[in-house]
Design a protein around this motif. Sequence first.
Motif, PDB file in Angstrom:
ATOM      1  N   GLU A  13       0.830  -1.214   0.000  1.00 21.88           N
ATOM      2  CA  GLU A  13       0.000   0.000   0.000  1.00 21.88           C
ATOM      3  C   GLU A  13       0.859   1.257   0.000  1.00 21.88           C
ATOM      4  O   GLU A  13       0.565   2.220  -0.712  1.00 21.88           O
ATOM      5  CB  GLU A  13      -0.940  -0.014   1.201  1.00 21.88           C
ATOM      6  N   ARG A  14       1.920   1.249   0.781  1.00 27.75           N
ATOM      7  CA  ARG A  14       2.809   2.407   0.824  1.00 27.75           C
ATOM      8  C   ARG A  14       3.483   2.632  -0.524  1.00 27.75           C
ATOM      9  O   ARG A  14       3.573   3.767  -1.015  1.00 27.75           O
ATOM     10  CB  ARG A  14       3.856   2.218   1.918  1.00 27.75           C
ATOM     11  N   LEU A  15       3.963   1.547  -1.128  1.00 23.50           N
ATOM     12  CA  LEU A  15       4.596   1.641  -2.440  1.00 23.50           C
ATOM     13  C   LEU A  15       3.603   2.151  -3.481  1.00 23.50           C
ATOM     14  O   LEU A  15       3.934   3.013  -4.300  1.00 23.50           O
ATOM     15  CB  LEU A  15       5.158   0.277  -2.840  1.00 23.50           C
ATOM     16  N   ALA A  16       2.395   1.645  -3.436  1.00 27.00           N
ATOM     17  CA  ALA A  16       1.356   2.074  -4.382  1.00 27.00           C
ATOM     18  C   ALA A  16       1.056   3.562  -4.223  1.00 27.00           C
ATOM     19  O   ALA A  16       0.871   4.274  -5.216  1.00 27.00           O
ATOM     20  CB  ALA A  16       0.091   1.243  -4.190  1.00 27.00           C
ATOM     21  N   ARG A  17       1.011   4.044  -2.973  1.00 22.24           N
ATOM     22  CA  ARG A  17       0.757   5.479  -2.732  1.00 22.24           C
ATOM     23  C   ARG A  17       1.865   6.336  -3.321  1.00 22.24           C
ATOM     24  O   ARG A  17       1.608   7.368  -3.953  1.00 22.24           O
ATOM     25  CB  ARG A  17       0.612   5.763  -1.240  1.00 22.24           C
ATOM     26  N   VAL A  18       3.103   5.923  -3.114  1.00 22.11           N
ATOM     27  CA  VAL A  18       4.231   6.684  -3.657  1.00 22.11           C
ATOM     28  C   VAL A  18       4.161   6.692  -5.180  1.00 22.11           C
ATOM     29  O   VAL A  18       4.307   7.746  -5.811  1.00 22.11           O
ATOM     30  CB  VAL A  18       5.581   6.094  -3.178  1.00 22.11           C
ATOM     31  N   ALA A  19       3.928   5.539  -5.769  1.00 25.31           N
ATOM     32  CA  ALA A  19       3.857   5.441  -7.229  1.00 25.31           C
ATOM     33  C   ALA A  19       2.729   6.294  -7.785  1.00 25.31           C
ATOM     34  O   ALA A  19       2.918   7.040  -8.750  1.00 25.31           O
ATOM     35  CB  ALA A  19       3.689   3.980  -7.639  1.00 25.31           C
ATOM     36  N   LYS A  20       1.583   6.215  -7.153  1.00 22.94           N
ATOM     37  CA  LYS A  20       0.431   6.993  -7.621  1.00 22.94           C
ATOM     38  C   LYS A  20       0.691   8.485  -7.484  1.00 22.94           C
ATOM     39  O   LYS A  20       0.394   9.275  -8.386  1.00 22.94           O
ATOM     40  CB  LYS A  20      -0.819   6.600  -6.836  1.00 22.94           C
ATOM     41  N   GLY A  21       1.274   8.864  -6.375  1.00 25.03           N
ATOM     42  CA  GLY A  21       1.539  10.282  -6.130  1.00 25.03           C
ATOM     43  C   GLY A  21       2.550  10.893  -7.080  1.00 25.03           C
ATOM     44  O   GLY A  21       2.519  12.094  -7.335  1.00 25.03           O
ATOM     45  N   THR A  22       3.443  10.077  -7.610  1.00 31.60           N
ATOM     46  CA  THR A  22       4.475  10.598  -8.514  1.00 31.60           C
ATOM     47  C   THR A  22       4.203  10.288  -9.972  1.00 31.60           C
ATOM     48  O   THR A  22       4.882  10.810 -10.850  1.00 31.60           O
ATOM     49  CB  THR A  22       5.849   9.999  -8.150  1.00 31.60           C
ATOM     50  N   GLY A  23       3.249   9.383 -10.208  1.00 29.07           N
ATOM     51  CA  GLY A  23       2.951   8.997 -11.582  1.00 29.07           C
ATOM     52  C   GLY A  23       3.955   8.021 -12.168  1.00 29.07           C
ATOM     53  O   GLY A  23       3.941   7.767 -13.370  1.00 29.07           O
ATOM     54  N   ARG A  24       4.801   7.475 -11.338  1.00 24.97           N
ATOM     55  CA  ARG A  24       5.777   6.487 -11.807  1.00 24.97           C
ATOM     56  C   ARG A  24       5.290   5.101 -11.432  1.00 24.97           C
ATOM     57  O   ARG A  24       4.597   4.930 -10.439  1.00 24.97           O
ATOM     58  CB  ARG A  24       7.135   6.730 -11.172  1.00 24.97           C
ATOM     59  N   PRO A  25       5.718   4.087 -12.180  1.00 29.94           N
ATOM     60  CA  PRO A  25       5.295   2.716 -11.838  1.00 29.94           C
ATOM     61  C   PRO A  25       6.014   2.217 -10.583  1.00 29.94           C
ATOM     62  O   PRO A  25       7.117   2.674 -10.253  1.00 29.94           O
ATOM     63  CB  PRO A  25       5.697   1.899 -13.063  1.00 29.94           C
ATOM     64  N   LYS A  26       5.390   1.285  -9.904  1.00 26.27           N
ATOM     65  CA  LYS A  26       5.998   0.688  -8.712  1.00 26.27           C
ATOM     66  C   LYS A  26       7.343   0.063  -9.061  1.00 26.27           C
ATOM     67  O   LYS A  26       8.286   0.122  -8.263  1.00 26.27           O
ATOM     68  CB  LYS A  26       5.070  -0.353  -8.088  1.00 26.27           C
ATOM     69  N   SER A  27       7.442  -0.504 -10.242  1.00 23.45           N
ATOM     70  CA  SER A  27       8.697  -1.145 -10.655  1.00 23.45           C
ATOM     71  C   SER A  27       9.857  -0.153 -10.675  1.00 23.45           C
ATOM     72  O   SER A  27      10.999  -0.528 -10.411  1.00 23.45           O
ATOM     73  CB  SER A  27       8.539  -1.801 -12.025  1.00 23.45           C
ATOM     74  N   HIS A  28       9.577   1.104 -10.962  1.00 19.49           N
ATOM     75  CA  HIS A  28      10.622   2.129 -10.956  1.00 19.49           C
ATOM     76  C   HIS A  28      11.269   2.215  -9.574  1.00 19.49           C
ATOM     77  O   HIS A  28      12.492   2.261  -9.450  1.00 19.49           O
ATOM     78  CB  HIS A  28      10.035   3.495 -11.342  1.00 19.49           C
ATOM     79  N   TYR A  29      10.441   2.228  -8.544  1.00 24.46           N
ATOM     80  CA  TYR A  29      10.954   2.358  -7.186  1.00 24.46           C
ATOM     81  C   TYR A  29      11.638   1.086  -6.702  1.00 24.46           C
ATOM     82  O   TYR A  29      12.670   1.142  -6.032  1.00 24.46           O
ATOM     83  CB  TYR A  29       9.840   2.792  -6.235  1.00 24.46           C
ATOM     84  N   LEU A  30      11.106  -0.056  -7.069  1.00 22.56           N
ATOM     85  CA  LEU A  30      11.745  -1.310  -6.690  1.00 22.56           C
ATOM     86  C   LEU A  30      13.116  -1.444  -7.353  1.00 22.56           C
ATOM     87  O   LEU A  30      14.100  -1.824  -6.719  1.00 22.56           O
ATOM     88  CB  LEU A  30      10.851  -2.493  -7.053  1.00 22.56           C
ATOM     89  N   ARG A  31      13.186  -1.097  -8.632  1.00 26.01           N
ATOM     90  CA  ARG A  31      14.457  -1.148  -9.362  1.00 26.01           C
ATOM     91  C   ARG A  31      15.453  -0.167  -8.748  1.00 26.01           C
ATOM     92  O   ARG A  31      16.622  -0.492  -8.521  1.00 26.01           O
ATOM     93  CB  ARG A  31      14.230  -0.829 -10.837  1.00 26.01           C
ATOM     94  N   SER A  32      14.983   1.029  -8.432  1.00 26.84           N
ATOM     95  CA  SER A  32      15.843   2.039  -7.828  1.00 26.84           C
ATOM     96  C   SER A  32      16.407   1.581  -6.487  1.00 26.84           C
ATOM     97  O   SER A  32      17.601   1.740  -6.203  1.00 26.84           O
ATOM     98  CB  SER A  32      15.055   3.338  -7.647  1.00 26.84           C
ATOM     99  N   LEU A  33      15.549   0.984  -5.662  1.00 22.99           N
ATOM    100  CA  LEU A  33      16.001   0.478  -4.362  1.00 22.99           C
ATOM    101  C   LEU A  33      17.056  -0.604  -4.526  1.00 22.99           C
ATOM    102  O   LEU A  33      18.053  -0.646  -3.789  1.00 22.99           O
ATOM    103  CB  LEU A  33      14.822  -0.050  -3.554  1.00 22.99           C
ATOM    104  N   LEU A  34      16.862  -1.495  -5.482  1.00 26.75           N
ATOM    105  CA  LEU A  34      17.846  -2.550  -5.731  1.00 26.75           C
ATOM    106  C   LEU A  34      19.172  -1.969  -6.231  1.00 26.75           C
ATOM    107  O   LEU A  34      20.245  -2.358  -5.769  1.00 26.75           O
ATOM    108  CB  LEU A  34      17.309  -3.566  -6.736  1.00 26.75           C
TER     109      LEU A  34
END
Length: 75
Positions: A13-34
């Motif tokens: 849910e937290r990841l989805a909120r961040v993705a929705k708020g920025t307009g970027r896909p969740k995969s962007h943030y997961l890839r960035s974290l890795l």
Amino acid sequence: MTTTVRLPKDLEERLARVAKGTGRPKSHYLRSLLEENIERLEWEAKLEEKVADIRAGRRRTYSLDEVEAELDLAD
């Protein structure tokens, strides 16, 4: 390459909120974290291997006295 990751509901849910708020896909943030943390994860995995080798007697260790003598640091 496609990888599936199961996340706890609250984290999803937290990841989805961040993705929705920025307009970027969740995969962007997961890839960035890795990308930001993969070196640390690799280092930790190697360290765990070394610890296992030490505990199993497959790796030589040195006492402080041995190190000080080798480096000519003994008092």
